[in-house]
Design a protein around this motif. Sequence first.
Motif, mmCIF file in Angstrom:
data_model
loop_
_atom_site.group_PDB
_atom_site.id
_atom_site.type_symbol
_atom_site.label_atom_id
_atom_site.label_comp_id
_atom_site.label_asym_id
_atom_site.label_seq_id
_atom_site.Cartn_x
_atom_site.Cartn_y
_atom_site.Cartn_z
ATOM 1 N N ASP A 697 39.097 25.086 33.700
ATOM 2 C CA ASP A 697 39.526 25.121 35.095
ATOM 3 C C ASP A 697 41.032 25.230 35.301
ATOM 4 O O ASP A 697 41.490 25.318 36.439
ATOM 5 C CB ASP A 697 39.016 23.871 35.820
ATOM 6 C CG ASP A 697 39.507 22.584 35.175
ATOM 7 O OD1 ASP A 697 40.161 22.652 34.103
ATOM 8 O OD2 ASP A 697 39.243 21.506 35.731
ATOM 9 N N ARG A 698 41.837 25.251 34.230
ATOM 10 C CA ARG A 698 43.288 25.300 34.406
ATOM 11 C C ARG A 698 43.756 26.748 34.521
ATOM 12 O O ARG A 698 43.146 27.675 33.973
ATOM 13 C CB ARG A 698 44.001 24.620 33.231
ATOM 14 C CG ARG A 698 43.496 23.223 32.957
ATOM 15 C CD ARG A 698 43.748 22.257 34.112
ATOM 16 N NE ARG A 698 42.900 21.076 34.036
ATOM 17 C CZ ARG A 698 43.127 20.028 33.264
ATOM 18 N NH1 ARG A 698 44.190 20.005 32.483
ATOM 19 N NH2 ARG A 698 42.293 19.006 33.272
ATOM 20 N N PRO A 699 44.862 26.973 35.210
ATOM 21 C CA PRO A 699 45.405 28.333 35.326
ATOM 22 C C PRO A 699 45.735 28.923 33.947
ATOM 23 O O PRO A 699 46.238 28.215 33.065
ATOM 24 C CB PRO A 699 46.667 28.139 36.163
ATOM 25 C CG PRO A 699 46.418 26.879 36.931
ATOM 26 C CD PRO A 699 45.630 25.999 36.009
ATOM 27 N N ASN A 720 35.379 31.621 37.020
ATOM 28 C CA ASN A 720 36.681 31.181 37.548
ATOM 29 C C ASN A 720 37.810 32.172 37.252
ATOM 30 O O ASN A 720 38.916 31.774 36.868
ATOM 31 C CB ASN A 720 37.055 29.800 36.990
ATOM 32 C CG ASN A 720 36.040 28.741 37.328
ATOM 33 O OD1 ASN A 720 35.406 28.786 38.392
ATOM 34 N ND2 ASN A 720 35.858 27.779 36.424
ATOM 35 N N GLN A 722 39.599 33.675 39.219
ATOM 36 C CA GLN A 722 40.700 33.562 40.167
ATOM 37 C C GLN A 722 41.870 32.757 39.600
ATOM 38 O O GLN A 722 42.996 32.837 40.094
ATOM 39 C CB GLN A 722 40.222 32.915 41.477
ATOM 40 C CG GLN A 722 39.905 31.431 41.391
ATOM 41 C CD GLN A 722 38.526 31.152 40.806
ATOM 42 O OE1 GLN A 722 37.768 32.091 40.501
ATOM 43 N NE2 GLN A 722 38.177 29.887 40.665
ATOM 44 N N ARG A 723 41.621 32.018 38.525
ATOM 45 C CA ARG A 723 42.687 31.216 37.923
ATOM 46 C C ARG A 723 43.531 32.004 36.928
ATOM 47 O O ARG A 723 44.495 31.487 36.371
ATOM 48 C CB ARG A 723 42.099 29.985 37.228
ATOM 49 C CG ARG A 723 41.229 30.295 36.011
ATOM 50 C CD ARG A 723 40.453 29.070 35.563
ATOM 51 N NE ARG A 723 39.536 29.369 34.475
ATOM 52 C CZ ARG A 723 39.650 28.890 33.235
ATOM 53 N NH1 ARG A 723 40.655 28.087 32.942
ATOM 54 N NH2 ARG A 723 38.764 29.199 32.317
ATOM 55 N N GLY A 759 51.471 28.154 38.125
ATOM 56 C CA GLY A 759 50.159 27.658 37.740
ATOM 57 C C GLY A 759 50.144 26.157 37.543
ATOM 58 O O GLY A 759 49.226 25.454 37.991
ATOM 59 N N ILE A 762 49.978 23.608 40.577
ATOM 60 C CA ILE A 762 48.707 23.368 41.277
ATOM 61 C C ILE A 762 48.197 21.966 40.988
ATOM 62 O O ILE A 762 47.669 21.279 41.873
ATOM 63 C CB ILE A 762 47.667 24.428 40.856
ATOM 64 C CG1 ILE A 762 48.117 25.815 41.304
ATOM 65 C CG2 ILE A 762 46.280 24.084 41.409
ATOM 66 C CD1 ILE A 762 47.253 26.944 40.786
ATOM 67 N N ARG A 763 48.396 21.510 39.773
ATOM 68 C CA ARG A 763 47.864 20.211 39.330
ATOM 69 C C ARG A 763 48.954 19.158 39.161
ATOM 70 O O ARG A 763 48.713 17.974 39.390
ATOM 71 C CB ARG A 763 47.113 20.420 38.012
ATOM 72 C CG ARG A 763 46.588 19.167 37.334
ATOM 73 C CD ARG A 763 45.811 19.567 36.090
ATOM 74 N NE ARG A 763 45.254 18.424 35.390
ATOM 75 C CZ ARG A 763 45.832 17.810 34.357
ATOM 76 N NH1 ARG A 763 46.999 18.242 33.912
ATOM 77 N NH2 ARG A 763 45.244 16.773 33.772
#
Length: 819
Positions: A697-699, A720, A722-723, A759, A762-763
């Motif tokens: 799930d990470r960019p 996913n 889009q990442r 990226g 985001i987190r």
Amino acid sequence: MPGEVIDRPNPQALPSHIPDDVLKLAVQLDKSKLDETDYDGLKQFRRAANYIAAAMIFLGDNVLLERDLTADDIKPRLLGHWGTCPGLILVYSHLNFLVRKYDIEIIFVVGPGHGAPAILASLWLEGSMGRFYPQYSRDHKGLHNLITGFSTPHGLPSHINAETPGSIHEGGELGYALSVAFGAVMDKPDLIVACVIGDGEAETGPTATAWHAAKYIDPAESGAVIPILHVNGFKISERTVSGCMDDKELVALYTGYGYQCRIVDDLEDIDADMHRSMEWALGEIRHIQKAARSGKPIMKPRWPMIVMRTPKGWGAPKKVHGEFMEGSFRAHQVPLMAAKTEDAELKELQKWLESYKAKELFTKEGGINDTIASIIPLDDKKKLGQHPITYDAHEELKVPDWRQYEVKKGGLASCMETIGELLDQVLVDNPHSMRIFSPDELVSNKLDAVFRHTGRNFQWDEFSNARGGRVIEMLSEHTMQGFLQGYTLTGRTGLFPSYESFLGIVHTMMIQYSKFNKMSRESTFRKDISSINYLETSTWTRQEHNGFSHQNPSFIGGVLNLKPSAARVYLPPDANTFLSTIAHCLRSKNYVNLMVGSKQPAPVFLSGEEAEAHCRAGASVWKFASVDDGLDPDVVLVGIGAEITFEVIVAAAILRKMAPSLRVRVVNVTDLLILELEGSHPHALTHADFDALFTSDRPIHFNYHGYAKELQGLLWGRPNLQRISIESYDEEGSTTTPFDMALRNRVSRYHVAEAAIKGGAIRNEKVRLEQHKLLSTIRHEISKTQEYIMKTSKDPEGTFDVPDFESGETVKREAGYAD
């Protein structure tokens, strides 16, 4: 509507202004006759083969005319090419006769691949079709199946391909037959390849350069090619260039190429003319070879060639609907296209087929009569369709343990210089089954270590003549590709190193070869062959000195489009991974291997043991460049390609100082096809393995050597998406500096760092808090660097220094010199 009106059949070339004395250069032979039994055998073979070839185009039933033809006997779709068939059958009959008479080793390469009916008919007569395809046995049933199944979904295709016994050449795209033929005879001293080049094919650029191929044949170690230029005068709807050249022009042209030219054109006694000419060619070959093998090679020998003038569609109806058919372009494909719907054409077809008197040629069981059998070789392995070299000749290559050439981790090494050491030993260990075919770029590409124990094999050069060189260099990518194909398909192994930007010249040749290889793998009789190996270097990232024309990684996409069973693309990041990769590729079978790498000195990131594990996996986390060994990352940075990966490594070092709270995982991908969707390629990562490497799930930011659309296509279907962000070669270039190339195409360390911050933010709250300031700093560095480059015409000092993540320092490295 044709663009020209032909007022007579088989029009002759208008006379040229070349002096008549030029014809003295043409080979003149006594007009001796053949024995009547030989005449009968040759003529009856041709009658039978011509009948079968014509019937294959038209008949869906009633294949031996046991009753008058009806519309129901005609196939619903008439597919095939008649025009070249009679000439090909003439050559085929005489080659078999020559083998029967002299017990020699001959195979046949056919440039006009659309003449499949001629070759399939001849193969059926000699029993080769029945050998490999029981449904085409040499009897009534087998003949029925052959004729009715031709060019249908359940039968054989309209062009010569890997399903055709005896073939080593995909017969669709014209231009490559001659170079393939010459590649086949290399290191096969007893082999002769007869190669027919159609006069349409003779107009292609690849064929024009392939005429020089004889200059690279050492008669002491290799066999010979008998080129046969088939001049029937017409293409689909126009006359050919060769057809409009008179004998003086043709003799002058091919004499200039280095051949002795024999013209076969006695239509009243074509068998005697052809047989005399083939015997003469065989004698000339033996003379040249004997001199070379006795230690007294002839410098610039004049190899034999034949110009065969026969009418287009010889034997077809003379006229149809008032228009000339035989001897015109109308005979190129299907002479009687309306045979199923027009009674007049149906009757004309019956008359044509009956002219061959087929019932005289076959036994009651449908086999061939003794007269035809008299010119066919007795030994099955000597028949043109069953020679083992065309389907079961693979020689295992001896490849040394690459670890003995391993370079020290942490140092600098050129990938090409390093693998050159291994290739040198491969050539030593395989003196008759390995060659390098290169478009005059080995030294420039830093592979000159191969010259320690060998040389170039250019026989017209006094400095390389008769020295047994294992390297062939010629500034024709087409000819090098043809050599490679012929050499590989007859059991040996080759390597094609090239500047990256110009490998695309052979893109369609590679595609045609791959089609042949695909059908070979699906056949029941063709055995394994060595992989075809491309070494792509002098890449766009370091072609800043040569400019935009030299910046083109598009060949990668061509290989990616192949079937998963064939396509293999590798971008090793350093010298040790390249050693592992090329050793694997040279040992492999049945693939199209593309290896892409740098020739300039570059960091050695991995030890030999690490490189082996990395290549086996196809990709791995590079813990040394990652934060906390890559655990729990905010962002994943991926490098694919040597120079491109270096920019990722430097970006990771920059980010440690600029954004110490950012958790980065660095991944390198060396096997490009692991990225493809699970199940779509043998190397594709499972979804679980993909997530383990790149997180779920990470960019992810990819810094990629080729075009972004290639990577997008590979990744399509992964969850996913889009990442994911991608930067790659973006068709930006010029004569500039190495780092400016990275800046222009947005694959520089600064662009990687920019993507990482976006990226990671985001987190990571800390990074998001500083995002604007960090990005502003990076963009300022980009502008400042670009200004410096424009002002000084060089990259800033230290641009290529290698970061040391343990000490936080850098190791000095120069960019490398341009060549």
